[in-house]
Design a protein around this motif. Structure first.
Motif, PDB file in Angstrom:
ATOM      1  N   ARG A 384      76.870  72.395  39.818  1.00 28.82           N
ATOM      2  CA  ARG A 384      76.125  71.464  40.669  1.00 28.82           C
ATOM      3  C   ARG A 384      76.253  70.022  40.190  1.00 28.82           C
ATOM      4  O   ARG A 384      75.938  69.089  40.924  1.00 28.82           O
ATOM      5  CB  ARG A 384      74.651  71.868  40.694  1.00 28.82           C
ATOM      6  CG  ARG A 384      74.417  73.256  41.267  1.00 28.82           C
ATOM      7  CD  ARG A 384      73.030  73.785  40.936  1.00 28.82           C
ATOM      8  NE  ARG A 384      72.842  75.133  41.468  1.00 28.82           N
ATOM      9  CZ  ARG A 384      71.853  75.942  41.119  1.00 28.82           C
ATOM     10  NH1 ARG A 384      70.948  75.523  40.247  1.00 28.82           N
ATOM     11  NH2 ARG A 384      71.746  77.138  41.641  1.00 28.82           N
ATOM     12  N   ARG A 385      76.726  69.861  38.950  1.00 30.12           N
ATOM     13  CA  ARG A 385      76.915  68.508  38.428  1.00 30.12           C
ATOM     14  C   ARG A 385      78.083  67.801  39.104  1.00 30.12           C
ATOM     15  O   ARG A 385      78.096  66.568  39.214  1.00 30.12           O
ATOM     16  CB  ARG A 385      77.147  68.569  36.917  1.00 30.12           C
ATOM     17  CG  ARG A 385      77.235  67.207  36.231  1.00 30.12           C
ATOM     18  CD  ARG A 385      77.336  67.355  34.724  1.00 30.12           C
ATOM     19  NE  ARG A 385      77.394  66.058  34.072  1.00 30.12           N
ATOM     20  CZ  ARG A 385      78.520  65.402  33.835  1.00 30.12           C
ATOM     21  NH1 ARG A 385      79.682  65.916  34.207  1.00 30.12           N
ATOM     22  NH2 ARG A 385      78.496  64.217  33.229  1.00 30.12           N
ATOM     23  N   VAL A 386      79.072  68.587  39.589  1.00 28.37           N
ATOM     24  CA  VAL A 386      80.260  67.967  40.190  1.00 28.37           C
ATOM     25  C   VAL A 386      79.903  67.221  41.476  1.00 28.37           C
ATOM     26  O   VAL A 386      80.194  66.017  41.597  1.00 28.37           O
ATOM     27  CB  VAL A 386      81.361  69.018  40.423  1.00 28.37           C
ATOM     28  CG1 VAL A 386      82.548  68.394  41.163  1.00 28.37           C
ATOM     29  CG2 VAL A 386      81.809  69.604  39.093  1.00 28.37           C
ATOM     30  N   PRO A 387      79.289  67.877  42.496  1.00 29.62           N
ATOM     31  CA  PRO A 387      78.905  67.097  43.675  1.00 29.62           C
ATOM     32  C   PRO A 387      77.884  66.019  43.352  1.00 29.62           C
ATOM     33  O   PRO A 387      77.876  64.961  43.983  1.00 29.62           O
ATOM     34  CB  PRO A 387      78.340  68.148  44.640  1.00 29.62           C
ATOM     35  CG  PRO A 387      78.058  69.348  43.814  1.00 29.62           C
ATOM     36  CD  PRO A 387      79.013  69.314  42.678  1.00 29.62           C
ATOM     37  N   ALA A 388      77.000  66.274  42.355  1.00 24.29           N
ATOM     38  CA  ALA A 388      76.036  65.236  41.966  1.00 24.29           C
ATOM     39  C   ALA A 388      76.764  64.001  41.451  1.00 24.29           C
ATOM     40  O   ALA A 388      76.378  62.864  41.762  1.00 24.29           O
ATOM     41  CB  ALA A 388      75.084  65.777  40.910  1.00 24.29           C
ATOM     42  N   TYR A 389      77.817  64.209  40.669  1.00 22.40           N
ATOM     43  CA  TYR A 389      78.580  63.071  40.136  1.00 22.40           C
ATOM     44  C   TYR A 389      79.330  62.345  41.251  1.00 22.40           C
ATOM     45  O   TYR A 389      79.324  61.107  41.321  1.00 22.40           O
ATOM     46  CB  TYR A 389      79.572  63.548  39.073  1.00 22.40           C
ATOM     47  CG  TYR A 389      80.280  62.407  38.370  1.00 22.40           C
ATOM     48  CD1 TYR A 389      79.730  61.824  37.235  1.00 22.40           C
ATOM     49  CD2 TYR A 389      81.481  61.897  38.851  1.00 22.40           C
ATOM     50  CE1 TYR A 389      80.361  60.776  36.592  1.00 22.40           C
ATOM     51  CE2 TYR A 389      82.116  60.851  38.228  1.00 22.40           C
ATOM     52  CZ  TYR A 389      81.549  60.286  37.097  1.00 22.40           C
ATOM     53  OH  TYR A 389      82.163  59.225  36.478  1.00 22.40           O
ATOM     54  N   LEU A 390      79.964  63.102  42.147  1.00 24.49           N
ATOM     55  CA  LEU A 390      80.724  62.477  43.228  1.00 24.49           C
ATOM     56  C   LEU A 390      79.818  61.645  44.127  1.00 24.49           C
ATOM     57  O   LEU A 390      80.198  60.566  44.583  1.00 24.49           O
ATOM     58  CB  LEU A 390      81.437  63.552  44.046  1.00 24.49           C
ATOM     59  CG  LEU A 390      82.563  64.309  43.328  1.00 24.49           C
ATOM     60  CD1 LEU A 390      83.081  65.428  44.215  1.00 24.49           C
ATOM     61  CD2 LEU A 390      83.695  63.367  42.933  1.00 24.49           C
ATOM     62  N   ILE A 391      78.608  62.157  44.403  1.00 24.43           N
ATOM     63  CA  ILE A 391      77.681  61.440  45.266  1.00 24.43           C
ATOM     64  C   ILE A 391      76.994  60.302  44.523  1.00 24.43           C
ATOM     65  O   ILE A 391      76.902  59.179  45.011  1.00 24.43           O
ATOM     66  CB  ILE A 391      76.616  62.407  45.827  1.00 24.43           C
ATOM     67  CG1 ILE A 391      77.268  63.439  46.754  1.00 24.43           C
ATOM     68  CG2 ILE A 391      75.529  61.642  46.588  1.00 24.43           C
ATOM     69  CD1 ILE A 391      76.335  64.566  47.177  1.00 24.43           C
ATOM     70  N   GLY A 392      76.503  60.581  43.311  1.00 29.25           N
ATOM     71  CA  GLY A 392      75.633  59.634  42.618  1.00 29.25           C
ATOM     72  C   GLY A 392      76.349  58.558  41.829  1.00 29.25           C
ATOM     73  O   GLY A 392      75.856  57.427  41.719  1.00 29.25           O
ATOM     74  N   ILE A 393      77.499  58.895  41.244  1.00 30.49           N
ATOM     75  CA  ILE A 393      78.228  57.944  40.391  1.00 30.49           C
ATOM     76  C   ILE A 393      79.471  57.429  41.104  1.00 30.49           C
ATOM     77  O   ILE A 393      79.708  56.229  41.187  1.00 30.49           O
ATOM     78  CB  ILE A 393      78.615  58.592  39.049  1.00 30.49           C
ATOM     79  CG1 ILE A 393      77.376  59.162  38.343  1.00 30.49           C
ATOM     80  CG2 ILE A 393      79.330  57.566  38.174  1.00 30.49           C
ATOM     81  CD1 ILE A 393      76.339  58.129  37.961  1.00 30.49           C
TER      82      ILE A 393
END
Length: 406
Positions: A384-393
């Motif tokens: 879940r960190r991957v889409p979080a990184y793509l969206i958030g960072i």
């Protein structure tokens, strides 16, 4: 009357205001033209992502931003039909000072940036002032002609004109830059419904029965994006208010008890979704960034983040040429090269989302994300960190140049 500035920025949105502030702090005389009299426009992107919050910290604006009315979204969660919810992105897993998306009215953010800009002697913001034409010196763009809300006209000469005026950019059109349009299967209809005090601030896509909606938690209400096939607007309005309420109750049953609060279809605003990209972001004396260079789908809510990062890269790469008074095509091409790859990759991901997630749902072929994605996210929570990184960072986060830090 003809005036003079070093950099003329058309458009007082997030990209234009960030670019103007950063260039002014670098010692560049910059004039930002905003065609509206204020920033109070509804249903604009109100997401401030973790990377943008870090930028505000670097600019010395973090405490003032934190004092603005806001809600924090720390995950993207899809409600389950018969089983548990599916957490698609968990921003709490990000290694950043702000592991959440801040939901802030965009006018508050723009007012904050404008206030910071006015503290800089090189920053000039002109409201109620619209670009109507470009000045030219031979083939080179040499500034703009403008018209104010009261009908006055004038000219501003500039070493560089930057189009930050959105996906219907007037600067882009006048400069003869034509974007490549990608096919898009959807439009979005925005509206509000009340949010109860105990409801968690979670970004919730809802998918069921051939319907798709995104529930964005705000202070006291949900901002809702109803997603359906492109060209459906006339049919939705012909069906009437009760039928639209029923659509929302079907896709988001948790809102069924309050769809009656939607009093008129006049309160439902259509967004004609576009996805396009300039093959070349610049011509002699003019540059386009943000939505003027690449209109984004609302899927993922990353358009503002990309536009702000475009602005930061532009300020860092062009401040010195602007101070010298000589901006070459090669300087403008450096901005294009820097921001082209993350833009293309994000648009590629959005197009894949349209094909693999959104289209099957709105065509009634599936009631959720692809089963393989669901299994992966449930079996490997760290994914879940991957889409979080793509969206958030984002794929290429930009940081404030030293001249702009406070």
């Amino acid at each position: 009357m003809t005036e003079r500035t070093t950099c003329l920025v058309a458009g007082g949105g997030p990209a234009g205001m960030v670019l103007g502030l950063l260039l002014a702090r670098a010692g560049v005389d910059v004039t930002v033209l905003e065609k509206h009299g204020d920033f109070l426009r509804d249903f604009r992107g109100d997401t401030v992502h973790p990377s943008t919050q870090v930028l505000l910290d670097e600019l010395g604006l973090g405490e003032r931003f934190a004092a603005l009315p806001q809600s924090h979204v720390d995950e993207v969660r899809i409600p389950g039909d018969d089983g548990p919810d599916l957490v698609v992105a968990d921003f709490r897993r990000l290694r950043t000072a702000h592991p959440y998306i801040a939901m802030v009215p965009q006018w508050d953010l723009l007012d904050l940036l404008a206030e910071a800009g006015r503290a800089e002697p090189n920053f000039h913001l002109r409201m109620d002032t619209e670009v109507v034409d470009l000045l030219r010196d031979g083939r080179r763009v040499a500034g703009v002609r403008y018209r104010t809300a009261d009908g006055r006209t004038g000219e501003i000469e500039a070493d560089l004109t930057v189009g930050c005026d959105g996906r219907w950019s007037r600067v882009r059109e006048l400069a003869g830059l034509r974007p490549h349009e990608f096919p898009v299967p959807i439009d979005v209809w925005w509206f509000r419904l009340p949010r109860e005090g105990g409801e968690r601030a979670t970004l919730m896509p809802a998918m069921r029965r051939g319907q798709f909606a995104i529930l964005i938690p705000r202070e006291g209400y949900f901002q809702i994006a109803y997603v359906a096939r492109k060209g459906l607007d006339a049919q939705l309005r012909a069906e009437g208010l009760d039928a639209f309420r029923e659509r929302i109750a079907q896709v988001a049953p948790q809102l069924a008890d309050r769809v009656g609060k939607l009093e008129s279809l006049d309160d439902v605003k259509q967004l004609d979704v576009r996805l396009n990209l300039l093959r070349r972001w610049h011509a002699d004396g003019v540059l386009c960034i943000g939505d003027a260079a690449h209109a984004m789908s609302p899927i993922g809510g990353v358009g503002i983040n990309l536009a702000v990062q475009d602005a930061v890269a532009t300020a860092r790469l062009l401040a010195e040429p602007l101070r010298r008074g000589r901006v070459r095509g090669a300087d403008l091409a450096r901005v294009h090269r820097r921001r082209w790859l993350p833009t293309v990759l994000v648009q590629g991901l959005q197009r894949a989302m349209h094909r693999g997630v959104i289209r099957p749902v709105i065509e009634g072929r599936r009631s959720g994300p692809p089963p393989a994605v669901t299994r992966l996210l449930n079996l490997v929570p760290g994914a879940r960190r991957v889409p979080a990184y793509l969206i958030g960072i984002g794929l290429l986060p930009e940081h404030a140049p030293a001249s702009a830090k406070r």
